[in-house]
Motif scaffolding. Structure first.
Motif, PDB file in Angstrom:
ATOM      1  N   VAL A 154       0.892  -1.246   0.027  1.00 22.36           N
ATOM      2  CA  VAL A 154      -0.045   0.134   0.017  1.00 22.36           C
ATOM      3  C   VAL A 154       0.873   1.286  -0.124  1.00 22.36           C
ATOM      4  CG1 VAL A 154      -0.086  -0.040   2.499  1.00 22.36           C
ATOM      5  CG2 VAL A 154      -2.175   1.039   1.026  1.00 22.36           C
TER       6      VAL A 154
ATOM      7  N   PRO B 128      -7.454   2.405   1.835  1.00 21.24           N
ATOM      8  CA  PRO B 128      -6.575   1.512   1.461  1.00 21.24           C
ATOM      9  C   PRO B 128      -5.850   0.922   2.453  1.00 21.24           C
ATOM     10  CG  PRO B 128      -6.783   3.014  -0.179  1.00 21.24           C
ATOM     11  CD  PRO B 128      -7.325   3.752   0.754  1.00 21.24           C
TER      12      PRO B 128
ATOM     13  N   HIS C 275      -2.652  -2.992  -3.569  1.00 24.75           N
ATOM     14  CA  HIS C 275      -3.594  -1.808  -3.429  1.00 24.75           C
ATOM     15  C   HIS C 275      -2.938  -0.928  -4.213  1.00 24.75           C
ATOM     16  CE1 HIS C 275      -5.352  -4.193  -0.043  1.00 24.75           C
ATOM     17  NE2 HIS C 275      -3.946  -4.518   0.170  1.00 24.75           N
TER      18      HIS C 275
ATOM     19  N   HIS D 121      -9.454   0.039  -5.352  1.00 22.94           N
ATOM     20  CA  HIS D 121     -10.191   0.877  -4.590  1.00 22.94           C
ATOM     21  C   HIS D 121     -10.703   2.273  -5.234  1.00 22.94           C
ATOM     22  CE1 HIS D 121      -8.472  -1.473  -0.987  1.00 22.94           C
ATOM     23  NE2 HIS D 121      -7.373  -1.435  -1.649  1.00 22.94           N
TER      24      HIS D 121
END
Length: 382
Positions: free
Chosen positions: A7, A19, A98, A124
């Motif tokens: 991330v 996220p 992510h 996302h």
């Protein structure tokens, strides 16, 4: 099985938002199923050394360095992370990225492809068609390659899937899979005692519309003079606007700003809340709404919120179609009978449609399906 989650950024103020919360929840759910998990990200804003965890989940954080001024999250990276990305992915059986258009998650995804590691990508709502020069450049050199070659590309809604296909020029690689965000099960809180407490829980950012939340105060206060309008979240430029509006409307004494809540304090604040209000626009799948649902707090959202249909269909909240309608929907949920009905619906929706147990089960099954033949990792993370 060993899974690496990448991330972009972890900070004490939760600057990167949802996220990070999703990565924490998923790695926790996977760990309960015997998966050894680790989060890799940039870290910034901490006093002293960077922590070895993200909200209790094992992590490897690298000092954030800005290399592209004015590019927001897309302009930060870490030379050490870039140099070590190939080693990081080789230590994992599955790499879960992510993905955003940035110099953290994209390099990790590319390293996974280069090393032949199974790659799961979750965007996302952060990768959509854009006319910005930097976005076009990153799409051309990296994003499209990652989206085409990933073993699975997870999307929250059909709208998000369509946006990803547009980024690919209308192509659908056939690797898409819907996976909603989930939250851990919680006890339903009873309706709080005392004056109505209304909570805005998000960054103070233009798209999140904190000023619309404040603008609803005069009408609500006309019916509930003791109501409290509570703002919580990092200031990204709009706090001053919201507080000045409160002053001009004569409601400053009814507005509180709590700053950024630590992750462990969010549920506690929600349990004190009568109605959660998120006036943001183009919000893909907000974790704050899911967390509110988990303890039985009804929410008021806008039509472009990815959870609007679920809230409206289940009765777990209300959809305000104009800024002016926010106050009316808040007032409707402050009626005791309506509130109790919506609270029960919110809690049930969380435990069925958005259960972390169900989400983690599905993701665990997906990981098993994309594993490459060969021995599993049995050495320690470095």
């Amino acid at each position: 099985m060993r899974a690496l989650h990448a991330v972009t950024l972890h900070t004490p103020t939760q600057a990167f938002g949802g996220p990070v919360r999703v990565a924490v929840n998923l790695t926790g759910g996977l760990a309960a199923r015997g998966v050894e998990t680790r989060i890799v990200a940039l870290g910034s804003g901490f006093d002293g050394p960077l922590p070895a965890d993200v909200d209790g989940r094992p992590a490897r954080l690298y000092p954030a360095r800005r290399v592209l001024p004015g590019a927001g999250f897309s302009g930060i990276t870490s030379p050490a992370l870039l140099a070590g990305a190939r080693r990081l992915v080789r230590e994992a059986d599955v790499v879960h990225v992510h993905l955003a258009r940035d110099l953290v998650t994209l390099p990790v995804a590319l390293a996974a492809l280069s090393a032949g590691r199974p790659l799961v990508v979750q965007t996302h709502g952060m990768v959509d068609p854009s006319d910005k020069a930097l976005a076009k450049l990153l799409d051309a050199v990296a994003v499209r390659r990652v989206l085409r070659r990933a073993d699975a590309v997870l999307h929250l809604t059909s709208y998000e899937r369509g946006a990803l296909n547009k980024v690919l020029g209308g192509e659908d690689p056939g690797n898409g899979m819907r996976l909603v965000n989930g939250v851990p099960a919680q006890d339903r809180r009873p309706r709080p005692d005392g004056p109505p407490r209304l909570l805005y829980l998000a960054r103070m950012q233009a798209r999140k519309r904190p000023a619309d939340f404040v603008a609803a105060a005069p009408e609500v206060l006309r019916h509930h003079p003791d109501a409290r309008f509570v703002l919580a979240g990092a200031d990204e430029g709009e706090l001053g606007t919201a507080l000045k509006l409160a002053e001009s409307l004569g409601v400053s004494d009814s507005v509180d700003y709590l700053g950024t809540l630590a992750p462990g304090a969010v549920l506690g604040e929600l349990r004190r809340t009568h109605v959660h209000v998120l006036p943001s626009v183009d919000e893909p799948f907000p974790m704050s709404v899911l967390e509110a649902l988990s303890v039985g707090v009804p929410s008021v959202v806008t039509p472009t919120n990815g959870l609007a249909d679920d809230l409206g269909r289940s009765g777990a909240g209300r959809v305000a179609r104009t800024p002016e309608a926010l106050a009316a929907e808040i007032l409707a949920l402050l009626d005791p009978a309506a509130h109790d009905t919506a609270s029960e619906a919110a809690w049930q929706l969380s435990r069925t449609s958005f259960s972390l147990e169900a989400v983690a089960d599905r993701l665990h099954t997906l990981y098993g399906s994309v594993l490459r033949p060969g021995p599993r990792r049995n050495t320690r993370w470095t």
